[in-house]
Motif scaffolding. Structure first.
Motif: not given
Length: 525
Positions: A67, A71-73, A142, A146, A149
């Motif tokens: 990522a 960010s956690d995307q 992904a 966003p 996932k």
């Protein structure tokens, strides 16, 4: 974990990062977690823009998220992506770090426009040559959107999960917990399945195209060669292909194409596409032809109706639709497809590690598959209808030397049996005694040759009793202005080099046909 050469190559790639990225690992005490920590630590040491920490709390352990900083995307790997998936890892790092993907702007815009909740899980094996395309496509989606996932799961690392979900073929893709698709899929195919209006828009675009001088239907070696040879004549050329590259996409090793000492199928397919795109060819991928409409008058236009309703027009057409794996056509084959019935030993073999499997077919493909599988599975039973194996003598000798292989000739497969939604055995009839026998096993690999993709042409061009398009020495069919080349025709020996030569020959014949058309008729058409 990484040798010095791989480290050097990876460090060079990481020099293209444009922003910081994080490798966030969720680890346990397993051997896989130890190896994953080692790999991620080595990667982080290669660039100041890459950081590693083990603060992840994901339920799948071991796994790691790639990522951007803050960010956690991103994309998650429940895998140690080496082998065929090392390229997928490198691309995920680059894309997350801001390096632009080599995809058409239209495709990227379609990804960015997707709305909803798309939770993908893709099961792969590190020895699968079809898996990277799917892994890379879902990874890119992904990273860019966003709403998407993606978790990439190594079936060998998560065997209990594979058993629970009865994943017996890879790549296998789940969307929001439900099966989305299996087998090789391109990015464009995946996006098209999610974009409900894609077919309608694409049909309108195709309908608006002007008539081609040469329209090639099919994008394997024959179609690619035909397109290149035709385009070099300076005429208007289009290629409509259901899957550019054709069967070569599913071929592991290619070692008999003249001047190319060794390559693999996906790379060969990519090289075909690159050469076609080098010329001014209108390449229309993911387009399936459904009907051929011959010209109504000499010099008129031939029409090809596509599955989405569009109609393409051309002064001449080259049919190069190739062939596909032949089904054994017994009870249980369709019911247990991807639930124990498989067609690619390289892709799906690792899922049957330590298990008993069968291979149907005693030609080169079948014997090569049995040899390959014998090194992975517990036991291989080879079933051959004829009274002897038809493979090359050196392959047969190798097969007979393996201690965990049983060979049955004069054996007619009668049924593939199963229970609980997956294969549990195979029944065959001894053609000498007439006795029907049953072999308990967990997988069946079908390797019995090819069938031409010509069903849509019945009633328009002459076909042989095997469904092949009947052609003369120059690739002419019985329909004026229509030519054919490659594995879909009566030309003997279905080989890549022969298909490519056939495609070139058909293109030259089509050009000869065009230049002999009266000018007035061509203009009127």
């Amino acid at each position: 974990m990484l040798d010095s050469q791989l480290k050097s190559q990876l460090q060079a790639y990481l020099g293209r990062l444009q922003r910081p990225i994080r490798l966030i690992a969720s680890l346990d005490d397993s051997q896989g977690a130890t190896e994953m920590r080692e790999l991620l630590t080595e990667i982080a040491e290669l660039s100041d823009l890459v950081s590693f920490d083990d603060s992840g709390t994901d339920g799948r352990k071991p796994s790691f998220l790639i990522a951007p900083q803050g960010s956690d995307q991103g994309v998650r790997f429940a895998a140690i992506p080496l082998g065929h998936e090392f390229t997928s890892l490198v691309l995920a790092l680059l894309w997350t770090g801001g390096h632009p993907p080599k995809e058409e702007a239209e495709t990227l815009d379609a990804i960015d426009a997707l709305q909803g909740d798309f939770r993908f899980e893709v099961y792969m094996s590190l020895s699968c040559h079809n898996c990277p395309d799917v892994v890379q496509a879902l990874s890119l989606m992904a990273i860019r959107n966003p709403a998407v996932k993606t978790v990439v799961i190594d079936g060998g690392l998560y065997q209990a999960e594979v058993e629970e979900r009865q994943v017996l073929a890879v790549p296998m893709v789940y969307l929001n917990g439900e099966v989305f698709g299996s087998g090789r899929m391109t990015l464009q195919e995946i996006v098209a399945k999610l974009d409900v209006n894609a077919d309608e828009r694409e049909a309108a675009k195709l309908d608006a195209k002007e008539a081609f001088d040469v329209l090639v239907v099919g994008g394997g070696p024959a179609g690619a060669a035909a397109a290149v040879y035709a385009a070099r004549k300076g005429i208007r050329v289009g290629v409509a292909a259901e899957r550019f590259g054709g069967q070569t996409n599913d071929t592991m090793g290619i070692e008999n194409y003249i001047s190319v000492l060794e390559t693999n199928g996906p790379k060969f397919a990519a090289d075909l596409e690159a050469q076609v795109r080098h010329y001014d060819v209108d390449l229309m991928n993911l387009q399936r032809a459904e009907k051929l409409i011959p010209a109504t008058e000499p010099g008129g236009l031939v029409q090809v109706q596509m599955a989405n309703g569009a109609v393409l027009k051309a002064r001449s057409v080259i049919l190069s639709t190739g062939a596909r794996w032949r089904n054994v056509n017994v009870p249980g084959e369709n019911e247990y497809r991807n639930k124990g019935v498989a067609y690619c030993p390289h892709c799906d073999g690792p899922l049957f590690k330590g298990k008993d499997v069968a291979v149907i077919g005693g030609g080169n493909s079948g014997v090569e598959a049995a040899i390959d599988l014998a090194g992975i599975v517990g036991h291989v039973t080879l079933i051959e209808f004829a009274d002897a194996l038809k493979a090359d003598a050196v392959l047969v000798s190798k097969l007979r030397s393996l201690p965990n292989v049983t060979i049955h000739v004069n054996a007619q497969t009668t049924e593939i049996t199963g229970a609980g939604g997956k294969v549990n055995g195979l029944s065959y009839k001894d053609r000498v005694s007439g006795e029907v026998r049953h072999v308990p096993l967990e997988g069946v690999f079908v390797q019995i040759g090819l069938v031409p993709n010509t069903e849509w042409l019945k009633g328009t061009v002459e076909l042989s009793r095997y469904g092949e398009i009947v052609v003369d020495a120059k690739g002419h069919t019985n329909v004026e202005g229509v030519f054919a080349a490659g594995d879909c025709t009566t030309v003997p020996y279905k080989q890549i080099v022969i298909a490519a030569g056939d495609g070139a020959k058909a293109a030259l014949s089509a050009f000869d046909h065009l230049i002999r058309q009266p000018v007035a008729e061509a203009v009127a058409a």
